[in-house]
Design a protein around this motif. Structure first.
Motif, PDB file in Angstrom:
ATOM      1  N   VAL A 108      45.133  36.077  40.676  1.00 26.56           N
ATOM      2  CA  VAL A 108      46.036  37.261  41.129  1.00 26.56           C
ATOM      3  C   VAL A 108      47.406  37.235  40.573  1.00 26.56           C
ATOM      4  N   ASN A 109      47.947  36.049  40.610  1.00 24.29           N
ATOM      5  CA  ASN A 109      49.464  35.667  40.376  1.00 24.29           C
ATOM      6  C   ASN A 109      49.492  35.918  38.861  1.00 24.29           C
ATOM      7  N   ASN A 110      48.721  35.506  37.900  1.00 24.88           N
ATOM      8  CA  ASN A 110      48.476  35.926  36.687  1.00 24.88           C
ATOM      9  C   ASN A 110      48.437  37.292  36.162  1.00 24.88           C
ATOM     10  N   LEU A 111      47.803  37.731  37.016  1.00 26.32           N
ATOM     11  CA  LEU A 111      47.635  39.383  36.583  1.00 26.32           C
ATOM     12  C   LEU A 111      49.013  40.047  37.282  1.00 26.32           C
ATOM     13  N   SER A 112      49.541  39.854  38.383  1.00 24.54           N
ATOM     14  CA  SER A 112      50.676  40.164  38.731  1.00 24.54           C
ATOM     15  C   SER A 112      51.852  39.927  37.936  1.00 24.54           C
ATOM     16  N   ALA A 113      51.897  38.842  37.261  1.00 27.27           N
ATOM     17  CA  ALA A 113      53.060  38.756  36.402  1.00 27.27           C
ATOM     18  C   ALA A 113      52.904  39.510  35.093  1.00 27.27           C
ATOM     19  N   PHE A 114      51.684  39.608  34.771  1.00 26.86           N
ATOM     20  CA  PHE A 114      51.635  40.584  33.491  1.00 26.86           C
ATOM     21  C   PHE A 114      51.730  41.825  33.757  1.00 26.86           C
ATOM     22  N   SER A 157      44.631  46.813  42.328  1.00 29.81           N
ATOM     23  CA  SER A 157      46.089  46.906  42.766  1.00 29.81           C
ATOM     24  C   SER A 157      46.353  45.329  43.248  1.00 29.81           C
ATOM     25  N   PRO A 158      47.729  44.942  43.132  1.00 27.61           N
ATOM     26  CA  PRO A 158      48.017  43.563  43.539  1.00 27.61           C
ATOM     27  C   PRO A 158      48.068  43.552  44.975  1.00 27.61           C
ATOM     28  N   ASP A 159      48.552  44.584  45.792  1.00 26.75           N
ATOM     29  CA  ASP A 159      48.455  44.794  47.285  1.00 26.75           C
ATOM     30  C   ASP A 159      46.923  44.579  47.819  1.00 26.75           C
ATOM     31  N   LYS A 160      45.822  44.787  46.845  1.00 27.38           N
ATOM     32  CA  LYS A 160      44.625  44.394  47.099  1.00 27.38           C
ATOM     33  C   LYS A 160      43.930  43.362  46.650  1.00 27.38           C
ATOM     34  N   PHE A 161      44.856  42.509  46.087  1.00 26.80           N
ATOM     35  CA  PHE A 161      44.429  41.126  45.508  1.00 26.80           C
ATOM     36  C   PHE A 161      43.413  41.597  44.406  1.00 26.80           C
ATOM     37  N   PHE A 162      43.503  42.737  43.617  1.00 23.01           N
ATOM     38  CA  PHE A 162      42.665  43.184  42.502  1.00 23.01           C
ATOM     39  C   PHE A 162      41.245  42.837  43.072  1.00 23.01           C
ATOM     40  N   ASN A 163      40.856  42.865  44.267  1.00 24.05           N
ATOM     41  CA  ASN A 163      39.473  42.622  44.789  1.00 24.05           C
ATOM     42  C   ASN A 163      38.949  41.295  44.362  1.00 24.05           C
ATOM     43  N   TYR A 164      39.721  40.407  44.328  1.00 28.80           N
ATOM     44  CA  TYR A 164      39.078  38.849  43.797  1.00 28.80           C
ATOM     45  C   TYR A 164      38.670  38.432  45.270  1.00 28.80           C
ATOM     46  N   HIS A 165      39.028  38.742  46.231  1.00 29.83           N
ATOM     47  CA  HIS A 165      38.768  38.457  47.566  1.00 29.83           C
ATOM     48  C   HIS A 165      37.450  38.761  47.898  1.00 29.83           C
ATOM     49  N   ASN A 167      35.091  39.408  45.869  1.00 29.17           N
ATOM     50  CA  ASN A 167      34.026  39.104  44.763  1.00 29.17           C
ATOM     51  C   ASN A 167      33.727  40.302  43.944  1.00 29.17           C
ATOM     52  N   ALA A 168      34.848  41.072  43.659  1.00 26.16           N
ATOM     53  CA  ALA A 168      34.489  42.141  42.865  1.00 26.16           C
ATOM     54  C   ALA A 168      35.671  42.354  42.115  1.00 26.16           C
ATOM     55  N   PRO A 169      36.080  41.642  41.080  1.00 22.19           N
ATOM     56  CA  PRO A 169      37.160  41.522  40.497  1.00 22.19           C
ATOM     57  C   PRO A 169      37.582  42.556  39.318  1.00 22.19           C
ATOM     58  N   CYS A 170      38.727  42.772  39.318  1.00 19.19           N
ATOM     59  CA  CYS A 170      39.395  43.518  38.152  1.00 19.19           C
ATOM     60  C   CYS A 170      39.802  42.736  37.097  1.00 19.19           C
ATOM     61  N   ILE A 171      39.400  43.156  35.699  1.00 15.72           N
ATOM     62  CA  ILE A 171      39.854  42.625  34.594  1.00 15.72           C
ATOM     63  C   ILE A 171      40.414  43.746  33.610  1.00 15.72           C
ATOM     64  N   PHE A 172      41.662  43.597  33.206  1.00 10.67           N
ATOM     65  CA  PHE A 172      42.284  44.422  32.675  1.00 10.67           C
ATOM     66  C   PHE A 172      42.335  44.297  31.095  1.00 10.67           C
ATOM     67  N   LEU A 173      41.913  45.406  30.290  1.00  6.83           N
ATOM     68  CA  LEU A 173      41.942  45.467  28.885  1.00  6.83           C
ATOM     69  C   LEU A 173      42.988  46.018  28.263  1.00  6.83           C
ATOM     70  N   LYS A 174      43.616  45.528  27.246  1.00  6.29           N
ATOM     71  CA  LYS A 174      44.356  46.359  26.056  1.00  6.29           C
ATOM     72  C   LYS A 174      44.162  46.261  24.763  1.00  6.29           C
ATOM     73  N   LEU A 175      44.451  47.108  24.085  1.00 10.65           N
ATOM     74  CA  LEU A 175      44.233  47.259  22.490  1.00 10.65           C
ATOM     75  C   LEU A 175      45.540  46.833  21.780  1.00 10.65           C
TER      76      LEU A 175
END
Length: 302
Positions: A108-114, A157-165, A167-175
């Motif tokens: 979550v912190n890794n994603l929030s920093a990015f 979103s970070p306030d929802k911990f990207f749903n890692y808690h 077990n439904a995680p979000c992964i972000f993709l970029k080109l």
């Protein structure tokens, strides 16, 4: 009187009779020092002039070598976040325990920093570029860059911990950015590639015609077992890809790359799931070996 070796050496260093140091008197040393001072000064000036002329041919924002003439080429790669920790740079495994906050919090912190620059205005240099809200019907003009609405990521979103808690995680993709690259869209539902996933084909057919100028994104398990273990997938924004109005990339100040949040809703726990995501445009070729057009990672939830 014959001199000893020691006396000869001392005389070489300093000759009191002729007032010479290392075989040269003060006048000789002054001339040779002046010569080398002028010589190296002119040499340094020549190098400085050459460098100045060279830098006049470069633009700080426009690369000299572009597209096919550049090392990057014209086939963009796809990246994902969060990335594994720095102690294992080669790993592409996202491994966490949804019931252990200390464990999943590093992701979550890794994603929030990015994503910090997306959520916090002013994190990127604005310069003279005009930042505006864009749409398919109102693309930016030259010199303008598009803002990014983080609300489009919905549950990711970070306030929802990207749903890692959950077990439904979000992964972000970029080109990956390629200066001046213009995508060629799959915007004709009758001209889609055969190997494009059926779910994506249905999605393209369901969106408005003007929204089809999009670089489409698809994610699926690499093998039949991975497809079964991965479960349903949700994409954010609802238009499943990178909007075309963000392209071409011209290195404008304030530019933020569009992101797609991919949420894996019910992946099976306790099993390593191999996942491959692809970007779809007519001028994007997929190659696992060259890591272009697609990205691979693994997901393991304990």
């Amino acid at each position: 009187m014959k001199l000893t070796d020691k006396q000869k050496f001392q005389k070489l260093i300093w000759d009191p009779e002729h007032k010479q140091f290392l075989g040269r008197n003060a006048t000789s040393w002054s001339k040779i020092c002046l010569f080398y001072l002028v010589f190296y000064g002119m040499l340094a000036a020549l190098v400085a002039i050459c460098m100045w002329v060279f830098f006049q041919t470069l633009d700080p924002r426009i690369p000299k070598w572009q597209m096919d003439s550049s090392i990057i080429g014209t086939n963009p790669g796809l990246g994902f976040r969060p990335m594994p920790t720095a102690d294992n740079a080669e790993s592409t495994l996202i491994w966490f325990e949804g019931s252990n906050k200390t464990n999943f919090n590093k992701w979550v912190n890794n994603l929030s920093a990015f994503l910090d620059k997306y959520y916090t205005p002013g994190k990127t240099e604005k310069g003279t570029a005009s930042i505006r809200k864009c749409s398919y019907n109102q693309p930016p003009k030259r010199g303008q860059v598009c803002d990014f609405d983080v609300r489009l990521w919905g549950e990711c979103s970070p306030d929802k911990f990207f749903n890692y808690h959950r077990n439904a995680p979000c992964i972000f993709l970029k080109l990956n950015r390629i200066y001046g690259w213009v995508p060629e869209y799959y915007n004709d539902i009758h001209d889609l590639p055969e190997n494009m996933p059926d779910d994506l084909k249905k999605h393209i057919a369901s969106v408005k015609p003007e929204e089809r100028n999009t670089i489409w994104i698809s994610c699926e398990g690499e093998n039949p077992a991975d497809i079964e273990y991965l479960g349903p997938i949700s994409y954010h924004p609802q238009v499943q890809g990178f909007p075309g109005y963000y392209y071409p990339y011209e290195n404008s100040e304030g530019y933020l790359s569009p992101l797609v949040a991919v949420q894996f809703l019910r992946p099976v726990s306790g099993i390593v799931i191999n996942i491959e995501c692809k970007a779809w445009a007519k001028n994007i070729k997929h190659s696992r070996a060259d890591r272009t057009g697609s990205v691979h990672f693994e997901l393991l939830i304990d």
